[in-house]
Design a protein around this motif. Sequence first.
Motif, short mmCIF file in Angstrom:
data_model
loop_
_atom_site.label_atom_id
_atom_site.label_comp_id
_atom_site.label_asym_id
_atom_site.label_seq_id
_atom_site.Cartn_x
_atom_site.Cartn_y
_atom_site.Cartn_z
N PHE A 439 0.78 -1.17 -0.17
CA PHE A 439 0.04 0.02 -0.08
C PHE A 439 1.04 1.36 -0.08
CE2 PHE A 439 -2.17 -3.52 1.88
CZ PHE A 439 -3.35 -3.48 1.03
N GLY A 446 5.32 3.08 4.28
CA GLY A 446 5.66 3.18 5.90
C GLY A 446 6.68 3.87 6.10
N SER A 447 7.81 3.46 6.37
CA SER A 447 9.05 4.31 6.94
C SER A 447 9.48 5.33 6.09
CB SER A 447 10.27 3.28 7.54
OG SER A 447 10.42 2.37 6.63
N SER A 450 7.01 8.30 5.85
CA SER A 450 6.74 8.90 6.94
C SER A 450 7.91 9.72 7.52
CB SER A 450 6.06 7.86 8.00
OG SER A 450 7.02 7.06 8.51
N PRO A 554 0.61 10.80 13.47
CA PRO A 554 0.47 10.10 11.90
C PRO A 554 -0.74 10.37 11.25
CG PRO A 554 0.70 8.74 13.94
CD PRO A 554 0.34 9.89 14.50
N HIS A 556 -2.70 7.95 9.11
CA HIS A 556 -2.96 6.51 8.62
C HIS A 556 -4.19 6.23 7.92
CE1 HIS A 556 -4.63 4.42 11.99
NE2 HIS A 556 -3.98 5.27 12.52
N SER A 562 -4.31 -2.08 5.21
CA SER A 562 -3.59 -1.42 4.41
C SER A 562 -2.02 -0.89 5.15
CB SER A 562 -4.47 0.22 4.28
OG SER A 562 -4.40 0.96 5.13
N PRO A 571 3.98 -1.07 10.90
CA PRO A 571 3.02 -0.41 9.97
C PRO A 571 3.93 0.15 8.58
CG PRO A 571 3.99 1.25 11.71
CD PRO A 571 4.86 -0.18 11.51
N GLN A 572 4.35 -0.76 7.84
CA GLN A 572 5.01 -0.36 6.43
C GLN A 572 4.02 -0.28 5.65
OE1 GLN A 572 7.76 0.69 6.31
NE2 GLN A 572 9.46 -0.55 7.37
N LEU A 575 0.81 5.16 5.46
CA LEU A 575 0.84 6.11 6.44
C LEU A 575 1.90 7.10 6.15
CD1 LEU A 575 2.29 4.87 10.00
CD2 LEU A 575 2.95 3.86 7.67
N ASP A 577 3.33 11.11 8.45
CA ASP A 577 3.32 11.87 9.55
C ASP A 577 3.06 13.20 9.24
OD1 ASP A 577 3.88 9.93 11.22
OD2 ASP A 577 5.81 10.55 11.65
#
Lengths: 582, 385
Positions: A439, A446-447, A450, A554, A556, A562, A571-572, A575, A577
């Motif tokens: 997703f 994810g990382s 964010s 965040p 998300h 997702s 949570p990869q 999402l 921030d």
Amino acid sequence: MKAQILGLINFATGGRNYGRQHDVMIMTVVLAFGVVAWTQWVHASVLEVHHESSGGRLFHLVRDGSLTLLPAFLAVVGGLSIAARLARRRSTRDTLVPNSVAIAALFGVLLVPLVAAHSVVDGVLGGDGGLGTIRTPPGAGYLVAGAGGLESATGFWGQLGHGARDALVAMPVALVLVLVTSSVIAWRVLEREGVIRASTSTTSPGSPVVAAVATSGITKRELLTYSGGGAAALALSSTGLIVLSTRQAHAAEASPATPWLSENIELFMNDGIINMIEGVPVYFWGWGFRSGGVDESEALNTPGPVLWTHHGDTITLQISNNLSEDHSFFIEGVVDSGVIAPGATREVSFPAPSPGTYLYQDGLNRPVNRTLGLNGVLIVVPSDGSLVAHPDLDSEYWTFVTQWVWIFNEIDPDYNARAQAGLPIDPDEFVRNFLPRYFTLNGRMGSVASHEESAPETVIHAQLDHAALIRVVNAGVAMHAPHFHGNHVFPLVHNAVVPDTIMWKDTLRLMPEDRIDVFLPYAIPPNAVHFPPPEEGSAFLRELHQREMEGRWPMHCHVEMSQIAAGGLYPQGLLTDWKMEL
Amino acid sequence: MSGRDDRDDRDDEDGSDDGHGGGGGAGGHDDFTNPLFFWETTPVEGSPETPGKVAPDKAFEMKFFSRDLEMPDGREIEFWGFEDRLNRVEEDVIRPSSLIRVTEGDIVHVTLEPSKRQHTIHLHGIEIDTHNDGVGHTSFEVTGSYTYQFRAGAPFRPMEGGQLQTRGAGTYFYHCHVNTTLHFQMGMYGGLIIDPVEGPGTAFHKGPEYEPEQERAWGCGDVDPVWHELGHAAGMKGGDAGLHDFNPVYFDISGKFQEMKNGRTDADAVIEDPTIAAEGDVGGLPILIRYANTSYTRQRVTFHGIADGNMAVEIIASDGRPFDNQAPNFATPVQVDGSMDVATAERYDFMVTPLRKGTSLVTIESLHWISGERLGVVQTTVTGI
């Protein structure tokens, strides 16, 4: 030193020797603070960039004026020296004007690196100069995707460009200041002597001021153009790649020269392999582009470049299909290129629709080709360039300071493999059996999505009370539920229409092809017992994360599948921030 | 400081000894391309201090539990959740977790006691500082205990005419934000209601009144039994745990499950539990239904009594924000005239006014988040008397 002082004396008195060293100092102070005040006024009133409270401005003026004293002194002394030499050569006695021109010119040159360094100073000291409590109301200033043209231009050339422009803005006023000050000094000296020379009043302050305004006379529209270009450059260069590599993201820095994209943009439908976060290679369709000297025609971006335009403008695009099957360029209700055969190029031209956010996609075999990568966003801003998402909205409440684009998508590699193999994909079967494993938000996960280092166009950052407009677009086939921590948001515009009731939400329903323009107020989170929180709490988080985390929340999707990559790795997924400068 | 070494090896939640034990991989805090970035950098703390702790007006102590619940088809399923040990309103809570109910202006303490593996409490819709937001990757996960502190109510401006301008009465919920995809599905969520200063019976400050006895909280959820066999940290350090593949079988309103038929929910069945079904006097005070989509599906809500002329239904608030037409929130009550679709985690407060005597069905269908296929249904009633 003696020669310079002699030069000043010459300058101040029209050749008579009444030397006073403090005249150099007066000149320096007037020049430094006068020019800083002038450039601040230009930025605030003409460019509408730095919007600060009066206290913040005063602090800024004192700080920057002080920092400018040294170059001003060098300019005065150096300018006098140069002028004195010229004067000797030409043996003229009227030193006032050449002296002033020399000082102003030298000061302008010295300003270029200073303006470039200014952003560094701002970064170190903070825009509010440490006053902290002075905040500005929303509704002022202009930044797009956090990058507003030259104001936020990065890189050596960008800084240099900004410096050169501000120096150009500053030079005429420096000339006026020097002329007026030297006239006053000379007048004072001569008056004390009882000799009034009519020739000192030859300057007309009016004309240089007019010239300065002309120099800096960047209309809102042009500014928007630059800003949009900056944002588009960011989007062009970094939104696209699903590639989850910080190195690549860093390599893709914005080019400040990127033009307004409603003109002369070429899009290329390309394909290639992109690695997922855990390293699995996946085949994609996507976009290359060429515009304004930037040639990324071989690139693979998905989503494609963000196109910005004004309501009422005509957009012309050249679209080339480099793939081995038919594709098209399609915006629901706006334009349809029809089939573009493999190897063919088609020009599409259409008037920009009503203000709002639009999804462009391959209109063939919907939603398959779009989901496999042939998607992107067109943004139409109001024709007057106002900082409100839609003309039907009340600017008193809904004026934003920064704006951003978030494009959602999901990936089921089985279908990508089928596309790679050239196998047909039935859209009904696709929607029925689509089982996404990855997703993406602006093509990132994810990382990577964010952190501002790896996703500078995605992680939102602004000051308290500087509202952000986020254009949230679902290019995929799943329902998403974007949930904002930290602040409730106002979904202002839904599919280019202002709804009857604007709600105040923490979670939105974002269906496939939906575009929701969301207003994030950047308000103090009202349920916090302390805000800003006590330093011990902030320090605790800082130590845990080795970065500033307080003021960071965040966003998300709450349909929690997702939040996953490859069946796990929470949570990869989808999402990012948003960050408030405290 | 980092509690990666504090990991608790008691493992009754999942039978494995997984814990955040990565201890910082090759790239640590700067390698955002590392698939294990969150696993390796999310702090797991013992019992951190609440910064700026003040005396609470209301306090809750949320103890982790793991309990089995029998599904309508007889199958025993494991659920996790939070039980409030301080107020003990209800014994042996299973689904949903204990209710947090407070009043605007209250300073609230919610103390988490995970007791086993790390968890957090995220107060969904409460706008709060990062330290108290309960998100592991922006703050920390908790193994010992932590007190989340917040002030109920949401003044958009702090003061107006010398009075606290409260705008935050309404319907919220809270949930664990660790491996959320799994933990939320395991049932780690509960309701959070903020009453206005007028108290229960008024929807929000200066807002419409409702009959307190006929206030209902409908958390409409779903259960995929396969996921309930997974471990606490399933998938977090790699490996395909199947957490992208959700196939719910059981559907409930606040822990009351829809009856089953042939392996699917029975579309003819009705949940008649009096804590779910509502009835109101015709001509009396209306019914307030606080509805939340706590499933991973798109829910389609249909009040059949509207078409029948039995009732009028108005949305008076959403996501804890009243439709009170006060700047900058210009939302005004919306008359419901058909079905409406709701995404995961959205809340809508329905004010139901019975127009004549009789019982009407309310149907909430759960539609697949991609295909739109109807996966299940829950059904209850609203009766005018």
